[in-house]
Design an enzyme around this catalytic site. Structure first.
Site, mmCIF file in Angstrom:
data_model
loop_
_atom_site.group_PDB
_atom_site.id
_atom_site.type_symbol
_atom_site.label_atom_id
_atom_site.label_comp_id
_atom_site.label_asym_id
_atom_site.label_seq_id
_atom_site.Cartn_x
_atom_site.Cartn_y
_atom_site.Cartn_z
ATOM 1 N N THR A 95 0.862 -1.180 0.000
ATOM 2 C CA THR A 95 0.000 0.000 0.000
ATOM 3 C C THR A 95 0.900 1.233 0.000
ATOM 4 O O THR A 95 1.605 1.494 0.980
ATOM 5 C CB THR A 95 -0.894 0.029 1.255
ATOM 6 O OG1 THR A 95 -1.663 -1.173 1.282
ATOM 7 C CG2 THR A 95 -1.821 1.236 1.218
ATOM 8 N N LYS A 170 -7.408 1.809 -2.919
ATOM 9 C CA LYS A 170 -6.967 1.347 -1.595
ATOM 10 C C LYS A 170 -7.022 2.504 -0.584
ATOM 11 O O LYS A 170 -7.332 2.300 0.596
ATOM 12 C CB LYS A 170 -5.556 0.768 -1.708
ATOM 13 C CG LYS A 170 -4.908 0.365 -0.405
ATOM 14 C CD LYS A 170 -5.489 -0.893 0.224
ATOM 15 C CE LYS A 170 -4.828 -1.131 1.582
ATOM 16 N NZ LYS A 170 -5.139 -2.394 2.179
ATOM 17 N N LYS A 238 0.732 5.152 8.279
ATOM 18 C CA LYS A 238 1.401 5.472 7.005
ATOM 19 C C LYS A 238 0.361 5.636 5.887
ATOM 20 O O LYS A 238 0.399 6.594 5.116
ATOM 21 C CB LYS A 238 2.393 4.330 6.702
ATOM 22 C CG LYS A 238 3.102 4.334 5.385
ATOM 23 C CD LYS A 238 2.584 3.355 4.357
ATOM 24 C CE LYS A 238 2.443 1.909 4.702
ATOM 25 N NZ LYS A 238 1.840 1.079 3.675
HETATM 26 P P1 NAP Z 1 5.381 -6.398 7.526
HETATM 27 O O1 NAP Z 1 4.956 -7.650 8.190
HETATM 28 O O2 NAP Z 1 6.017 -5.318 8.337
HETATM 29 O O3 NAP Z 1 6.391 -6.815 6.340
HETATM 30 C C1 NAP Z 1 7.046 -5.851 5.572
HETATM 31 C C2 NAP Z 1 7.949 -6.556 4.580
HETATM 32 O O4 NAP Z 1 8.599 -5.588 3.751
HETATM 33 C C3 NAP Z 1 9.079 -7.353 5.268
HETATM 34 O O5 NAP Z 1 9.329 -8.514 4.517
HETATM 35 C C4 NAP Z 1 10.254 -6.380 5.183
HETATM 36 O O6 NAP Z 1 11.513 -6.992 5.233
HETATM 37 C C5 NAP Z 1 10.009 -5.783 3.812
HETATM 38 N N1 NAP Z 1 10.666 -4.483 3.618
HETATM 39 C C6 NAP Z 1 10.383 -3.320 4.264
HETATM 40 N N2 NAP Z 1 11.182 -2.340 3.800
HETATM 41 C C7 NAP Z 1 11.962 -2.886 2.839
HETATM 42 C C8 NAP Z 1 12.975 -2.390 1.997
HETATM 43 N N3 NAP Z 1 13.364 -1.119 2.049
HETATM 44 N N4 NAP Z 1 13.552 -3.231 1.106
HETATM 45 C C9 NAP Z 1 13.179 -4.540 1.065
HETATM 46 N N5 NAP Z 1 12.233 -5.084 1.850
HETATM 47 C C10 NAP Z 1 11.630 -4.258 2.720
HETATM 48 O O7 NAP Z 1 4.180 -5.695 6.751
HETATM 49 P P2 NAP Z 1 2.864 -6.351 6.113
HETATM 50 O O8 NAP Z 1 1.778 -6.326 7.114
HETATM 51 O O9 NAP Z 1 3.229 -7.622 5.427
HETATM 52 O O10 NAP Z 1 2.490 -5.220 5.025
HETATM 53 C C11 NAP Z 1 3.163 -5.144 3.778
HETATM 54 C C12 NAP Z 1 2.390 -4.155 2.891
HETATM 55 O O11 NAP Z 1 1.036 -4.620 2.720
HETATM 56 C C13 NAP Z 1 2.290 -2.741 3.493
HETATM 57 O O12 NAP Z 1 2.357 -1.780 2.478
HETATM 58 C C14 NAP Z 1 0.916 -2.760 4.156
HETATM 59 O O13 NAP Z 1 0.386 -1.437 4.280
HETATM 60 C C15 NAP Z 1 0.130 -3.623 3.182
HETATM 61 N N6 NAP Z 1 -1.037 -4.316 3.767
HETATM 62 C C16 NAP Z 1 -0.991 -4.918 4.989
HETATM 63 C C17 NAP Z 1 -2.129 -5.565 5.484
HETATM 64 C C18 NAP Z 1 -2.136 -6.261 6.841
HETATM 65 O O14 NAP Z 1 -3.238 -6.597 7.327
HETATM 66 N N7 NAP Z 1 -0.988 -6.522 7.445
HETATM 67 C C19 NAP Z 1 -3.301 -5.609 4.729
HETATM 68 C C20 NAP Z 1 -3.310 -5.025 3.469
HETATM 69 C C21 NAP Z 1 -2.173 -4.379 3.010
HETATM 70 P P3 NAP Z 1 12.166 -7.406 6.669
HETATM 71 O O15 NAP Z 1 11.668 -8.784 6.951
HETATM 72 O O16 NAP Z 1 13.616 -7.343 6.435
HETATM 73 O O17 NAP Z 1 11.699 -6.386 7.684
#
Ligand code: NAP
Length: 294
Positions: A95, A170, A238
């Site tokens: 997102t 979104k 964010k």
């Molecule tokens: P998360 O658990 O914090 O995972 C984030 C992922 O991104 C991790 O694998 C992290 O790597 C990687 N990452 C972050 N910065 C990076 C960079 N600069 N270069 C390479 N890899 C990087 O977050 P999430 O909940 O999966 O969410 C991911 C995305 O989906 C976000 O944009 C969020 O807004 C969206 N989203 C989330 C949900 C939800 O319910 N969680 C629902 C819909 C959409 P590391 O393992 O090294 O930290």
């Protein structure tokens, strides 16, 4: 022909999405910034752990991203570009802003590939079940080319328009999530002050007109003070900043978003940024003078 697919960003959403791609027989390689996560998942799914994002791109027809924020998407695009093959499609499930989607698309298209912004909704539960709502921006023919990849993670795939239109949709979704979170917290604090059994309240109102995903999935845990993510509060913060910026450009007021941003800032200052967004209830239970503080 099977689409050789790679996945970058194996977090709360990315890892279960990658598992569903593997189940569909499409996953070839994974990469994650913290290498241990990639090593573990590659072993579990019997796929390649790419050495870096450009190594992953070299092996794939489709590259999926699911990372945190604007800068992370652009960094990942820059890192995979040297390995991009002509015709490769990059699908970004993160997102981020529509502007970031357009910048990413310009870079990928200049490198001979194509780009879809495809943010998702449905939480980690939807990611696990492969039932996410996927809001896609980009070329309609490109979407058709990679449809099996989208369908492996999503229950509903909607083409919203050109690149950036998925992220705009979104943003609308995230404003709704803010309002629903506030409404659920306000109602639960009210119900608690009335001396009701909140488990029973959640159960019965979930079956009626006020029923919603958030109340049903998070209600039972939040009333017990359990705020395991789920969807991290810092990530919704964010997203709401993205919504605010888009609304300011259009001169559209978003009062619920403003309130939620202020509430999240307070919770983040108290160290709750890694908790689920349902941690908003902390403020509502504290504000309810008939109830004990958490
Ligand atoms: P998360 O658990 O914090 O995972 C984030 C992922 O991104 C991790 O694998 C992290 O790597 C990687 N990452 C972050 N910065 C990076 C960079 N600069 N270069 C390479 N890899 C990087 O977050 P999430 O909940 O999966 O969410 C991911 C995305 O989906 C976000 O944009 C969020 O807004 C969206 N989203 C989330 C949900 C939800 O319910 N969680 C629902 C819909 C959409 P590391 O393992 O090294 O930290």
């Amino acid at each position: 022909m099977t689409l050789q697919t790679g996945f970058i960003g194996l977090g709360a959403m990315g890892a279960p999405m990658a598992r569903n791609l593997a189940r569909a027989g499409l996953l070839t390689a994974v990469w994650n910034r913290t290498p241990a996560k990639a090593a573990e998942l590659a072993k579990e799914l019997d796929v390649t752990k790419a050495a870096d994002p450009d190594d992953l791109a070299r092996r794939c027809d489709v590259v999926c991203l699911c990372v945190s924020a604007n800068a992370d998407v652009l960094e990942s695009i820059a890192a995979l570009l040297p390995g991009l093959r002509p015709g490769t499609v990059v699908i970004d499930y993160s997102t981020v802003s529509s502007e970031t989607a357009r910048l990413a698309a310009a870079k990928i298209r200049a490198g001979g590939g194509d780009f879809l912004d495809a943010p998702v909704s449905g939480g980690v539960e939807g990611a696990r079940a492969g039932t996410l709502a996927v809001m896609v921006g980009g070329d309609a023919d490109t979407l058709e080319k990679v449809r099996p990849v989208l369908e492996a993670v999503g229950g509903r795939i909607a083409h919203m328009g050109d690149v950036g239109a998925g992220q705009a949709t979104k943003a609308v979704n995230q404003v709704l999530c803010a309002g629903i979170n506030q409404a659920v917290c306000e109602a639960l604090a009210f119900g608690r002050a009335l001396g009701l059994d909140l488990d029973k309240v959640i159960d019965v109102v979930s079956k009626g007109a006020a029923g919603n995903w958030f109340l049903e999935k998070r209600g039972p845990t939040m009333i017990r003070g359990s705020f395991e993510p789920g969807f991290k509060l810092s990530l919704h913060h964010k997203d709401l900043n993205i919504c605010r910026e888009m609304a300011q450009n259009l001169d559209v007021p978003l009062p619920l978003t403003e309130k939620t941003l202020a509430d999240y800032r307070r919770l983040m200052a108290e160290g709750h940024d890694e908790e689920d967004i349902s941690a908003l209830l902390r403020l509502w239970f504290q504000l309810d003078r008939n109830c004990q503080k958490n």
